[in-house]
Design an enzyme around this catalytic site. Sequence first.
Site, PDB file in Angstrom:
ATOM      1  N   LYS A 205     -31.338 -36.177 -27.344  1.00 58.31           N
ATOM      2  CA  LYS A 205     -30.575 -36.080 -28.596  1.00 58.31           C
ATOM      3  C   LYS A 205     -31.443 -35.488 -29.708  1.00 58.31           C
ATOM      4  O   LYS A 205     -30.991 -34.628 -30.471  1.00 58.31           O
ATOM      5  CB  LYS A 205     -30.036 -37.465 -29.002  1.00 58.31           C
ATOM      6  CG  LYS A 205     -28.928 -37.961 -28.074  1.00 58.31           C
ATOM      7  CD  LYS A 205     -28.530 -39.418 -28.299  1.00 58.31           C
ATOM      8  CE  LYS A 205     -27.537 -39.862 -27.222  1.00 58.31           C
ATOM      9  NZ  LYS A 205     -27.119 -41.268 -27.325  1.00 58.31           N
TER      10      LYS A 205
ATOM     11  N   GLN B 222     -28.692 -46.699 -30.152  1.00 52.06           N
ATOM     12  CA  GLN B 222     -28.662 -46.426 -28.712  1.00 52.06           C
ATOM     13  C   GLN B 222     -28.349 -47.707 -27.946  1.00 52.06           C
ATOM     14  O   GLN B 222     -28.929 -48.767 -28.214  1.00 52.06           O
ATOM     15  CB  GLN B 222     -30.014 -45.825 -28.275  1.00 52.06           C
ATOM     16  CG  GLN B 222     -30.069 -45.385 -26.827  1.00 52.06           C
ATOM     17  CD  GLN B 222     -29.115 -44.224 -26.498  1.00 52.06           C
ATOM     18  OE1 GLN B 222     -28.758 -43.431 -27.361  1.00 52.06           O
ATOM     19  NE2 GLN B 222     -28.690 -44.146 -25.250  1.00 52.06           N
TER      20      GLN B 222
ATOM     21  N   ASP C 248     -21.083 -42.117 -33.329  1.00 47.60           N
ATOM     22  CA  ASP C 248     -20.729 -42.492 -31.961  1.00 47.60           C
ATOM     23  C   ASP C 248     -19.256 -42.903 -31.852  1.00 47.60           C
ATOM     24  O   ASP C 248     -18.752 -43.114 -30.750  1.00 47.60           O
ATOM     25  CB  ASP C 248     -21.577 -43.694 -31.522  1.00 47.60           C
ATOM     26  CG  ASP C 248     -22.653 -43.313 -30.511  1.00 47.60           C
ATOM     27  OD1 ASP C 248     -22.463 -42.310 -29.812  1.00 47.60           O
ATOM     28  OD2 ASP C 248     -23.659 -44.034 -30.441  1.00 47.60           O
TER      29      ASP C 248
END
Length: 292
Positions: A53, A97, A120
């Site tokens: 990422k 994460q 997200d």
Amino acid sequence: MTGILDGKKTARDIRAQLRERVHRCLGAGKRSPFLAVILVGNDPASRLYVGHKEKACREVGIASETYEFPEKTDEEQILKLVRKLNQDDTVDGILVQLPLPAHICRTRVISAIEACKDVDGLTPVNQGMLAMGLPSLRPCTPVGILELLRKYSIRLDGQLAAVIGRSHLVGSPLCRLLSLHNATVINIHRRSPSPESLCRQADIVIAAAGQRHLVTESWVREGAVVVDVGIHRTSDGHLTGDVDFSLVSKKTAWITPVPGGVGPMTIASLLSNCLMAFGERAEKDETQSPLK
Ligand code: GUN
């Protein structure tokens, strides 16, 4: 002969377009978009994904910083950082994460993220907006899969789609997105009766079960489109998916490889969400400016 849904190439093209958009913003005197990533613990797969990422952000001109915490960090410390990043006007996107260590409540941490920075698409607000079919930041893997299918002109309207798995990250939002595109959706999960025969009816199969080679050739009808979200490392170090590619690809019209299918598309969607969060915030900032 099956066609390969090449996520690696499609994602590269998307990144090139995003890079141009970022450069146009910089040319117009705006600052770079900024993504904050929170990584807790030492899960090697999570470290690898966060590395991918960061690299993708650099490539398109999004600034990013990863805040790393040891495994034993208490929840309040993570919440404190999330609240600080929420308040910081130079932070456009916040990503925690997953998975988090077992002692940290994932729902509490994710829910603490401001919906407009939730790149997200996992906060209750954004999941609820998606459930209602309203515009919002949407989860990256489902959006990436739909974009990949769109790029290959694969029709969803009127098609029967089987989604295997019902996580907040992939399965559940994917079912909703497919339905918004007028597919009829069967959501197959651990307690489904006859999952194999349910799956065999589908025009489009999306496997997000987290179980290596669950989907074999008897699960898929001739001419189906198969998308594999799974990623598993074999004992000899290779990557493989939830779908037994060598057998299933003999029957499919289109199939994603692992690696090089869904993974790069997930990251491309994250970058796209960062730009969306950046754009929305920039607009908000302008309308809130005391000079107006
Ligand atoms: N862990 C595995 N996939 C993802 C993802 O898309 N987002 C986050 N935050 N964590 C993940």
